[in-house]
Write a protein that holds these residues in place. Structure first.
Motif, PDB file in Angstrom:
ATOM      1  N   GLU A 119      33.591  35.170  55.931  1.00 55.10           N
ATOM      2  CA  GLU A 119      33.306  34.903  54.816  1.00 55.10           C
ATOM      3  C   GLU A 119      34.850  34.802  53.770  1.00 55.10           C
ATOM      4  OE1 GLU A 119      32.560  40.220  53.697  1.00 55.10           O
ATOM      5  OE2 GLU A 119      33.967  40.441  53.798  1.00 55.10           O
ATOM      6  N   PHE A 120      35.004  35.123  52.558  1.00 55.93           N
ATOM      7  CA  PHE A 120      36.334  34.896  52.169  1.00 55.93           C
ATOM      8  C   PHE A 120      36.443  34.490  50.477  1.00 55.93           C
ATOM      9  CE2 PHE A 120      32.951  31.020  51.613  1.00 55.93           C
ATOM     10  CZ  PHE A 120      32.479  31.160  50.289  1.00 55.93           C
ATOM     11  N   GLY A 121      37.882  34.890  50.849  1.00 58.04           N
ATOM     12  CA  GLY A 121      38.184  35.305  48.877  1.00 58.04           C
ATOM     13  C   GLY A 121      37.777  33.552  48.114  1.00 58.04           C
ATOM     14  N   LEU A 122      37.665  33.612  46.632  1.00 57.51           N
ATOM     15  CA  LEU A 122      37.314  31.854  45.876  1.00 57.51           C
ATOM     16  C   LEU A 122      38.975  32.520  45.269  1.00 57.51           C
ATOM     17  CD1 LEU A 122      33.859  33.535  44.267  1.00 57.51           C
ATOM     18  CD2 LEU A 122      35.013  31.963  46.652  1.00 57.51           C
ATOM     19  N   GLU A 123      39.612  31.333  45.346  1.00 63.66           N
ATOM     20  CA  GLU A 123      41.435  30.165  44.495  1.00 63.66           C
ATOM     21  C   GLU A 123      40.867  31.114  42.990  1.00 63.66           C
ATOM     22  OE1 GLU A 123      44.267  27.181  45.308  1.00 63.66           O
ATOM     23  OE2 GLU A 123      42.278  27.276  44.089  1.00 63.66           O
ATOM     24  N   ASP A 124      40.422  30.941  42.672  1.00 65.84           N
ATOM     25  CA  ASP A 124      40.052  31.286  40.925  1.00 65.84           C
ATOM     26  C   ASP A 124      39.719  32.655  40.449  1.00 65.84           C
ATOM     27  OD1 ASP A 124      37.595  31.044  41.510  1.00 65.84           O
ATOM     28  OD2 ASP A 124      36.728  29.927  40.301  1.00 65.84           O
ATOM     29  N   MET A 125      39.852  33.618  41.202  1.00 70.22           N
ATOM     30  CA  MET A 125      39.140  35.143  40.958  1.00 70.22           C
ATOM     31  C   MET A 125      39.390  35.537  41.909  1.00 70.22           C
ATOM     32  SD  MET A 125      35.095  34.761  40.555  1.00 70.22           S
ATOM     33  CE  MET A 125      35.091  35.734  38.638  1.00 70.22           C
ATOM     34  N   PRO A 126      40.524  37.242  41.034  1.00 68.81           N
ATOM     35  CA  PRO A 126      40.645  38.258  42.842  1.00 68.81           C
ATOM     36  C   PRO A 126      39.677  38.876  43.378  1.00 68.81           C
ATOM     37  CG  PRO A 126      41.319  39.123  40.216  1.00 68.81           C
ATOM     38  CD  PRO A 126      40.898  37.184  40.197  1.00 68.81           C
ATOM     39  N   ILE A 127      40.431  39.037  44.806  1.00 69.22           N
ATOM     40  CA  ILE A 127      39.005  39.607  45.788  1.00 69.22           C
ATOM     41  C   ILE A 127      37.845  40.800  45.349  1.00 69.22           C
ATOM     42  CG2 ILE A 127      40.218  40.890  47.073  1.00 69.22           C
ATOM     43  CD1 ILE A 127      37.905  38.386  48.567  1.00 69.22           C
ATOM     44  N   ASP A 128      38.442  41.336  44.120  1.00 71.65           N
ATOM     45  CA  ASP A 128      37.989  42.178  43.562  1.00 71.65           C
ATOM     46  C   ASP A 128      36.805  42.542  42.223  1.00 71.65           C
ATOM     47  OD1 ASP A 128      39.691  41.868  41.872  1.00 71.65           O
ATOM     48  OD2 ASP A 128      39.688  43.817  40.876  1.00 71.65           O
TER      49      ASP A 128
END
Length: 177
Positions: A119-128
């Motif tokens: 699972e990962f966050g997207l660099e171009d968007m906040p995690i929420d």
């Protein structure tokens, strides 16, 4: 251009940067892009059972070609849809290469539908506002992203929602390694 297509273009740009051109002709019996798993082949009734809108499924936008990946995506529920769930599949890349992609961050090893996953966050968007998951299969890597659209705050946790959709659809993908 509608705002919801911007994230898809961003993903295409990121994946194109990671990918490489594949020339040649598919040969019978040799794995190639022509034989690559197609996420849009997931049955509409399975998509609807997750709460996603099966009428919004599509591959890459017209004029966009990312030869290393097949793609499909669906908007959230028909009423008050606030996100897009996208699926990408590649026979050329691995889960380790997803982990090394600078467009993704804050990695966590998890289990989805009994499969080891990332699972990962997207660099171009906040995690929420966006989240991703990925797992290896015997035929390649599958990557899922969930991106919100619109200007209102999302009414739910994108990572929780992507985990649920990924687990619900994992049976339609090639088996784990």
């Amino acid at each position: 251009m509608q705002r919801r297509w911007l994230p898809l273009l961003a993903v295409a740009a990121v994946l194109t940067a990671c990918g490489q051109t594949v020339d040649g002709t598919a040969v019978a019996g040799v794995p190639g892009l022509a034989e690559q798993f197609e996420p849009c082949s997931i049955p509409d009734d399975a998509i609807a059972a997750t709460g996603l809108n099966p009428k919004t499924g599509s591959g890459w936008l017209e004029g966009i070609s990312v030869k290393a990946w097949t793609a499909c995506g669906w908007d959230g529920p028909t009423i008050n849809s606030w996100y897009r769930f996208s699926v990408l599949f590649s026979i050329q890349f691995t889960l380790d290469e997803v982990r090394q992609n600078p467009a993704f961050q804050d990695f966590q090893d998890i289990s989805l539908g009994g499969r080891p996953a990332l699972e990962f966050g997207l660099e171009d968007m906040p995690i929420d506002e966006g989240c991703g998951t990925s797992f290896d299969t015997t035929e390649g890597v599958v990557m899922f992203t969930l991106r919100t659209f619109g200007t209102a705050s999302p009414p739910g946790d994108p990572c929780e929602l992507i985990r649920r959709h990924t687990a619900e659809l994992s049976q339609y993908f090639p088996p784990s390694i």
